[in-house]
Design a protein around this motif. Structure first.
Motif, PDB file in Angstrom:
ATOM      1  N   ASP A  22       0.759  -1.333  -0.358  1.00  0.00           N
ATOM      2  CA  ASP A  22      -0.308  -0.055   0.397  1.00  0.00           C
ATOM      3  C   ASP A  22       0.964   0.836   0.067  1.00  0.00           C
ATOM      4  N   ARG A  23       1.821   1.034   0.599  1.00  0.00           N
ATOM      5  CA  ARG A  23       2.960   1.929   0.226  1.00  0.00           C
ATOM      6  C   ARG A  23       4.293   1.593  -0.405  1.00  0.00           C
ATOM      7  N   PRO A  24       4.402   1.772  -1.730  1.00  0.00           N
ATOM      8  CA  PRO A  24       5.574   0.930  -2.117  1.00  0.00           C
ATOM      9  C   PRO A  24       6.809   2.044  -2.202  1.00  0.00           C
ATOM     10  N   SER A  25       6.989   3.675  -1.514  1.00  0.00           N
ATOM     11  CA  SER A  25       7.939   4.499  -1.617  1.00  0.00           C
ATOM     12  C   SER A  25       8.092   4.504  -0.270  1.00  0.00           C
ATOM     13  N   LEU A  26       6.937   3.775   0.223  1.00  0.00           N
ATOM     14  CA  LEU A  26       8.372   3.643   2.313  1.00  0.00           C
ATOM     15  C   LEU A  26       9.243   2.901   1.920  1.00  0.00           C
ATOM     16  N   MET A  27      10.620   3.728   2.350  1.00  0.00           N
ATOM     17  CA  MET A  27      11.806   3.242   2.137  1.00  0.00           C
ATOM     18  C   MET A  27      12.884   3.908   2.137  1.00  0.00           C
ATOM     19  N   THR A  28      14.092   3.642   2.294  1.00  0.00           N
ATOM     20  CA  THR A  28      14.850   4.672   1.827  1.00  0.00           C
ATOM     21  C   THR A  28      15.700   4.607   0.890  1.00  0.00           C
ATOM     22  N   LYS A  29      15.105   5.633  -0.076  1.00  0.00           N
ATOM     23  CA  LYS A  29      16.454   5.468  -1.093  1.00  0.00           C
ATOM     24  C   LYS A  29      17.012   5.845  -1.628  1.00  0.00           C
ATOM     25  N   ARG A  30      17.400   4.668  -3.006  1.00  0.00           N
ATOM     26  CA  ARG A  30      18.774   3.769  -2.810  1.00  0.00           C
ATOM     27  C   ARG A  30      19.548   5.528  -2.839  1.00  0.00           C
ATOM     28  N   GLU A  31      20.040   6.430  -3.176  1.00  0.00           N
ATOM     29  CA  GLU A  31      20.668   7.554  -3.064  1.00  0.00           C
ATOM     30  C   GLU A  31      21.339   7.905  -1.731  1.00  0.00           C
ATOM     31  N   VAL A  32      19.741   7.610  -0.528  1.00  0.00           N
ATOM     32  CA  VAL A  32      20.794   8.199   0.713  1.00  0.00           C
ATOM     33  C   VAL A  32      20.714   6.823   1.257  1.00  0.00           C
ATOM     34  N   ARG A  33      20.063   5.922   0.779  1.00  0.00           N
ATOM     35  CA  ARG A  33      21.162   4.898   1.910  1.00  0.00           C
ATOM     36  C   ARG A  33      22.412   4.056   1.040  1.00  0.00           C
ATOM     37  N   VAL A  34      22.519   5.265   0.179  1.00  0.00           N
ATOM     38  CA  VAL A  34      23.911   5.207  -0.064  1.00  0.00           C
ATOM     39  C   VAL A  34      25.279   6.022   0.945  1.00  0.00           C
ATOM     40  N   LEU A  35      24.714   6.750   1.132  1.00  0.00           N
ATOM     41  CA  LEU A  35      25.157   7.902   1.237  1.00  0.00           C
ATOM     42  C   LEU A  35      24.952   7.648   3.464  1.00  0.00           C
ATOM     43  N   ALA A  36      24.058   6.668   3.249  1.00  0.00           N
ATOM     44  CA  ALA A  36      24.293   6.572   4.893  1.00  0.00           C
ATOM     45  C   ALA A  36      25.237   5.315   5.233  1.00  0.00           C
ATOM     46  N   VAL A  37      25.272   4.662   3.670  1.00  0.00           N
ATOM     47  CA  VAL A  37      26.691   3.404   4.341  1.00  0.00           C
ATOM     48  C   VAL A  37      27.863   3.591   4.768  1.00  0.00           C
ATOM     49  N   ALA A  38      27.776   4.704   3.545  1.00  0.00           N
ATOM     50  CA  ALA A  38      28.930   6.306   3.741  1.00  0.00           C
ATOM     51  C   ALA A  38      29.129   6.465   4.825  1.00  0.00           C
ATOM     52  N   GLU A  39      28.480   6.854   5.840  1.00  0.00           N
ATOM     53  CA  GLU A  39      28.723   7.504   7.315  1.00  0.00           C
ATOM     54  C   GLU A  39      29.022   6.382   7.616  1.00  0.00           C
ATOM     55  N   LEU A  40      28.334   5.379   8.311  1.00  0.00           N
ATOM     56  CA  LEU A  40      28.783   3.926   9.085  1.00  0.00           C
ATOM     57  C   LEU A  40      30.253   3.775   9.259  1.00  0.00           C
ATOM     58  N   GLY A  41      30.848   3.926   7.816  1.00  0.00           N
ATOM     59  CA  GLY A  41      32.485   3.142   7.811  1.00  0.00           C
ATOM     60  C   GLY A  41      32.336   1.893   8.096  1.00  0.00           C
ATOM     61  N   LEU A  42      31.953   1.254   7.231  1.00  0.00           N
ATOM     62  CA  LEU A  42      32.123   0.447   7.709  1.00  0.00           C
ATOM     63  C   LEU A  42      33.716  -0.251   6.840  1.00  0.00           C
ATOM     64  N   THR A  43      33.993  -1.310   8.047  1.00  0.00           N
ATOM     65  CA  THR A  43      35.675  -1.950   7.743  1.00  0.00           C
ATOM     66  C   THR A  43      35.432  -3.321   8.257  1.00  0.00           C
ATOM     67  N   GLY A  44      36.663  -3.533   7.403  1.00  0.00           N
ATOM     68  CA  GLY A  44      36.475  -5.663   7.709  1.00  0.00           C
ATOM     69  C   GLY A  44      36.646  -5.771   8.907  1.00  0.00           C
ATOM     70  N   THR A  45      36.482  -4.577  10.511  1.00  0.00           N
ATOM     71  CA  THR A  45      36.722  -5.342  11.904  1.00  0.00           C
ATOM     72  C   THR A  45      35.612  -5.457  12.210  1.00  0.00           C
ATOM     73  N   VAL A  46      33.874  -4.897  11.251  1.00  0.00           N
ATOM     74  CA  VAL A  46      32.951  -4.450  11.943  1.00  0.00           C
ATOM     75  C   VAL A  46      32.533  -6.415  12.394  1.00  0.00           C
ATOM     76  N   GLU A  47      32.013  -6.520  13.189  1.00  0.00           N
ATOM     77  CA  GLU A  47      31.325  -7.842  13.527  1.00  0.00           C
ATOM     78  C   GLU A  47      30.017  -7.659  13.805  1.00  0.00           C
ATOM     79  N   THR A  48      29.483  -7.057  14.553  1.00  0.00           N
ATOM     80  CA  THR A  48      27.900  -6.175  14.655  1.00  0.00           C
ATOM     81  C   THR A  48      27.351  -5.062  14.397  1.00  0.00           C
ATOM     82  N   VAL A  49      26.040  -4.876  13.998  1.00  0.00           N
ATOM     83  CA  VAL A  49      25.170  -4.343  12.955  1.00  0.00           C
ATOM     84  C   VAL A  49      23.489  -4.734  13.176  1.00  0.00           C
ATOM     85  N   TRP A  50      23.431  -2.821  13.702  1.00  0.00           N
ATOM     86  CA  TRP A  50      22.221  -3.249  13.870  1.00  0.00           C
ATOM     87  C   TRP A  50      21.342  -1.827  13.649  1.00  0.00           C
ATOM     88  N   ASP A  51      19.848  -2.536  12.784  1.00  0.00           N
ATOM     89  CA  ASP A  51      19.474  -1.628  11.850  1.00  0.00           C
ATOM     90  C   ASP A  51      18.500  -1.304  12.261  1.00  0.00           C
TER      91      ASP A  51
END
Length: 415
Positions: A237-266
């Motif tokens: 009923d609300r297909p557009s209710l999601m984090t859009k692609r461009e915002v998703r990419v920036l959010a993941v970049a801000e998280l600063g993921l590394t190879g040592t990250v073990e646990t992530v909460w969304d």
């Protein structure tokens, strides 16, 4: 009897009208209509006025009303005059007491009856004499049934270009319904993903009907980051209710993921689109996608399975209570919390490992103010990134920029 009768007429002409409408036309002292409408009435002794220039036509009608004894002007129009028709304009220049309307079946009624589809829940959009800008939110909202009036400029080719440019998370089945009510009537199935040139020649009088289909994800080669919005199962009923692609990419970049990250909460994961991106980029990490709604939880499971992500674990429950017992996180993304925003922020910050990062996606000014006040109280220096993205969509022979809702990304780093 009013002096002006507005008669809706179909492509079958006089034969398709009821007895009353036929008698009104036969008794007319002046017959007004477009060339096409006038040609539907057999030639006779009734004076005719071709409707080309509205101002000149109005002046001629008023002159006829003033100079004719017992005038009866009949104005011919397509279908229902008060449904995207001439009736609205006539009511602006004549008093309602001067007008009587005689509706015919509209093209929309005929189209849905030919397709055997109930249409009480359909949304009607007229692109006749206007562009397709207003159609964009209807498609993005995933309206189940849409009927689109076209014209020579805003035609099926323009609709096809717009549909393909939007990369919608839902798909539509389409038909071109042309020359309805005439001998040339045809209902043409149309694959919106294919070029319009695949269709046979289209009659200029046509209506497009779109019917939303159950969502299916089409397999295709995926990028390492920045999955298309149309690659996720989403709310029906609300297909557009999601984090859009461009915002998703920036959010993941801000998280600063590394190879040592073990646990992530969304937290407040919705469809799980951010969690999916993280789980793909950090296969060594376990990603917990926390969502309170049953529908959202099921969508996260479907998206996890679609991408084969064994390191993504959906958790159904209300945060922060549902967060208790989870392993302490190296990274936290808070996408949705509502009234629980500050409670979630408090708990997530208290559990975040040293050197960890917490990123919030904030859509309202009120929530932004609450988070900044929280940071001030806790003597934390936030980093803000305001994201205002516009995507190009076709407009006639060119393009325009269609803005997405602005989002503020707030990043906090644990010392």
């Amino acid at each position: 009897m009013t002096p002006i009768h507005v008669v809706g007429i179909g492509l079958e002409g006089l034969a398709g009208l009821g007895k009353v409408a036929q008698e009104i036309i036969c008794k007319a002292t002046l017959l007004v209509g477009s060339d096409r409408h006038l040609q539907l009435i057999p030639q006779g002794d009734i004076p005719r006025l071709c409707l080309r220039d509205f101002r000149a036509t109005l002046k001629a009608i008023q002159n006829h009303l003033e100079t004719t004894s017992d005038p009866q002007v009949v104005i011919l129009t397509s279908g229902d005059p008060l449904f995207y028709g001439l009736g609205r304009w006539l009511l602006e220049v004549f008093a309602p007491e001067q007008l009587t309307f005689h509706p015919h079946l509209s093209a929309v009624q005929l189209a849905f009856s030919r397709l055997k589809l109930p249409w009480q829940d359909a949304v009607i959009y007229s692109a006749h004499g206007r562009d397709l800008v207003g159609l964009v939110p209807l498609l993005q909202q995933g309206v189940a049934k849409i009927a689109i009036y076209t014209d020579g400029e805003t035609n099926i080719a323009a609709i096809g270009r717009l549909y393909q440019a939007l990369h919608l998370p839902v798909t539509y089945r389409a038909w071109v319904c042309q020359a309805l009510g005439s001998e040339d009537e045809a209902i043409l199935p149309w694959d919106l993903a294919q070029p319009v040139t695949e269709l046979p020649p289209i009659h200029p009088l046509n209506l497009v009907v779109l019917l939303r289909q159950p969502q299916q994800l089409l397999p295709r080669e995926q990028p390492l980051i920045g999955l298309g919005d149309d690659q996720f199962f989403t709310f029906s009923d609300r297909p557009s209710l999601m984090t859009k692609r461009e915002v998703r990419v920036l959010a993941v970049a801000e998280l600063g993921l590394t190879g040592t990250v073990e646990t992530v909460w969304d937290v407040g994961a919705g469809t799980g689109s951010v969690a999916v991106e993280i789980a793909r980029l950090a296969p060594q990490a376990t990603v917990y996608a926390i969502e309170k709604t049953a529908v959202g939880f099921q969508l996260i499971e479907r998206n996890r399975n679609a991408f084969g992500l064994s390191n993504l674990i959906p958790v159904q429950g209300v945060a922060p209570q549902s967060l208790r017992g989870l392993p302490p996180p190296d990274r936290v993304f808070i996408g949705g919390s509502g009234a629980q925003l500050l409670a979630n922020l408090d708990f997530c910050w208290s559990q975040l490992k040293p050197g960890g990062r917490l990123v919030l996606a904030i859509a309202t000014l009120e929530h932004q103010g609450q988070v900044l006040q929280w940071c001030q109280t806790h003597q934390i220096s936030p980093q803000l990134l305001q994201v205002q993205i516009s995507r190009s969509v076709p407009l006639g022979q060119g393009h325009r920029l269609q803005p997405l809702n602005p989002v503020t990304l707030i990043t906090l780093t644990q010392g």
